[in-house]
Design an enzyme around this catalytic site. Structure first.
Site, PDB file in Angstrom:
ATOM      1  CE  LYS A   1      -4.830   1.854  12.045  1.00  0.00           C
ATOM      2  NZ  LYS A   1      -5.253   0.624  12.726  1.00  0.00           N
TER       3      LYS A   1
ATOM      4  NE  ARG B   1      -2.958  -6.457  16.275  1.00  0.00           N
ATOM      5  CZ  ARG B   1      -3.319  -5.669  15.270  1.00  0.00           C
ATOM      6  NH1 ARG B   1      -2.567  -5.588  14.181  1.00  0.00           N
ATOM      7  NH2 ARG B   1      -4.422  -4.956  15.321  1.00  0.00           N
TER       8      ARG B   1
ATOM      9  CE1 TYR C   1      23.240   4.925  -7.560  1.00  0.00           C
ATOM     10  CE2 TYR C   1      20.894   5.309  -7.232  1.00  0.00           C
ATOM     11  CZ  TYR C   1      22.203   5.712  -7.099  1.00  0.00           C
ATOM     12  OH  TYR C   1      22.479   6.910  -6.505  1.00  0.00           O
TER      13      TYR C   1
ATOM     14  CG  MET D   1      16.663   8.979  -1.473  1.00  0.00           C
ATOM     15  SD  MET D   1      17.959   9.759  -0.505  1.00  0.00           S
ATOM     16  CE  MET D   1      18.850   8.355   0.114  1.00  0.00           C
TER      17      MET D   1
HETATM   18  C1  LIG Z   1      -6.537   0.325  12.200  1.00  0.00           C
HETATM   19  C2  LIG Z   1      -7.690  -0.171  12.973  1.00  0.00           C
HETATM   20  C3  LIG Z   1      -8.973  -0.167  12.410  1.00  0.00           C
HETATM   21  C4  LIG Z   1      -9.261   0.216  10.971  1.00  0.00           C
HETATM   22  O1  LIG Z   1      -8.965  -0.877  10.127  1.00  0.00           O
HETATM   23  P1  LIG Z   1      -9.217  -0.795   8.547  1.00  0.00           P
HETATM   24  O2  LIG Z   1      -8.885  -2.155   8.054  1.00  0.00           O
HETATM   25  O3  LIG Z   1      -8.272   0.238   8.041  1.00  0.00           O
HETATM   26  O4  LIG Z   1     -10.626  -0.409   8.372  1.00  0.00           O
HETATM   27  C5  LIG Z   1     -10.023  -0.562  13.221  1.00  0.00           C
HETATM   28  N1  LIG Z   1      -9.818  -0.962  14.503  1.00  0.00           N
HETATM   29  C6  LIG Z   1      -8.592  -0.993  15.053  1.00  0.00           C
HETATM   30  C7  LIG Z   1      -8.426  -1.446  16.464  1.00  0.00           C
HETATM   31  C8  LIG Z   1      -7.486  -0.608  14.312  1.00  0.00           C
HETATM   32  O5  LIG Z   1      -6.265  -0.651  14.871  1.00  0.00           O
END
Ligand SMILES: *Cc1c(COP(=O)(O)O)cnc(C)c1O
Length: 359
Positions: A35, A130, A255, A303
């Site tokens: 992701k 969650r 800055y 930036m």
């Molecule tokens: C992001 C995610 C993972 C991976 O987690 P890491 O801590 O990066 O290994 C696994 N399961 C779900 C549902 C996630 O959203």
């Protein structure tokens, strides 16, 4: 090609981290989590380098679309499932696996005959607080999923660990225990482990592990480095010095005049700023590497640029390479200095920073 900020991505290191996950959980399938543009490393290159994975996990439909466009035919799991009716056509067309964590998703799918063949992963809350169904309603949820899937397919049951970054926290053991008690004897595939679970809790391995951060060579454990877990960093974020200026004692740099030279100083300006993903809150004193030697950042991150005190590096010159993290400069340490976590630093490397793939 970029002469300014760029991120070198080492696919050999990525692959060796993948093998580390295999070695840690040898009897489990691996759903490699890619992701957020593969945690900022570049989805396409990462997925292509991990063809041995048993599937990929993403958080957004557009990330799944990017994987399919890149020619990835593997199982692709939408980790938060469908969010809106209008996503369903793409989900069917791309043959994505779905997490179902809420009844509103059942309501959506039940109106759509195509989902009789969908691969569903039912997510339960075992103590993360969650996403996920309440385990106490588990029987009912499973029955609803089985009615939806007219075709006889294995169901998958998953949960997510809340405190796996702390190896001494017994919340993780309690989550695993609660979940396994619930899943026991249900004839479903089971998935619990993120990177922390994969590396530290064998009980969490089960049928599918879901490692993310460890694949990128970063420790999932607070206070430890990737190398302490036999992981190799994949990203090296670097740029160049575009100026080296002589400043007098008392002159201010950048800055707000946040930094004043405490002595006559050589000040370097590196071509990287918060628009590239260097956190604006990275404080004075945070190290960078120039020709393999440490020098401290000074003043405000702007930036497109940041200043470095070069007074102790007399051989440095405009044009020299500056490493912000990677290799000998662990991103875990920079994240700590910046009041963040390495996950955030790598996934916020900006789109304008080219990823240079080393294979
Ligand atoms: C992001 C995610 C993972 C991976 O987690 P890491 O801590 O990066 O290994 C696994 N399961 C779900 C549902 C996630 O959203």
């Amino acid at each position: 090609m970029s002469f300014a900020a760029n991120a070198e991505i080492d696919l050999k290191a990525l692959h060796s981290n993948f093998l580390r996950a295999r070695q840690a959980a040898p009897h489990s399938n691996i759903l490699a989590v890619v992701k957020a543009n593969a945690y900022g490393h570049g989805t396409e290159a990462v997925a292509r380098a991990l063809t041995e994975a048993d599937g990929f996990g993403v958080a957004r439909l557009n990330e799944a679309i990017a994987l399919r466009r890149a020619g990835i035919r593997h199982k692709v799991l939408l980790l938060e499932g469908p969010m809106h009716m209008d996503e369903l056509a793409d989900i069917v067309r791309l043959e994505l696996d779905l997490v179902i964590h809420h009844t509103f998703q059942f309501d959506m799918l039940e109106g759509c005959a195509q989902f009789q063949r969908a691969n569903l992963w039912l997510k339960f809350d075992s103590g993360m607080g969650r996403l996920g169904f309440d385990i106490r309603n588990g029987g009912e949820i499973l029955a609803r999923a089985r009615r939806l899937q007219a075709v006889d397919q294995p169901l998958r049951l998953m949960t997510h660990l809340a405190n796996a970054d702390d190896r001494d926290d017994d919340h993780t053991a309690r989550q695993i225990e609660r979940f396994l008690e619930f899943t026991d004897g249900r004839d479903c595939e089971i998935s619990i482990a993120n990177s922390g679970g994969t590396l530290a809790w064998a009980q969490s391995h089960q049928d599918w592990v879901r490692p993310g951060i460890m694949l990128y060579g970063i420790s999932p454990f607070a206070g430890r480095l990737g190398r302490d877990c036999d992981l190799a960093p994949v990203m090296r974020l670097r740029t160049r010095l575009i100026a080296k200026n002589r400043m007098r004692k008392g002159q201010s740099v950048g800055y707000s005049g946040l930094w004043r030279c405490p002595r006559d100083s050589w000040v370097g300006i590196a071509a990287i700023g918060y628009a590239d993903g260097l956190p604006r809150h990275t404080p004075t004193g945070t190290p960078v590497l120039i020709n393999g030697e440490k020098a401290p950042l000074i003043g405000r991150v702007s930036m497109d640029m940041v200043a470095v005190d070069l007074s102790d590096l007399p051989a440095s010159a405009a044009g020299d390479e500056v490493v912000l993290w990677g290799g000998e400069l662990p991103v875990e340490e920079i994240a700590r200095a910046a009041g963040s976590i390495p996950y955030e630093l790598v996934c916020r490397v900006a789109p304008r920073v080219p990823r240079l793939i080393l294979d």
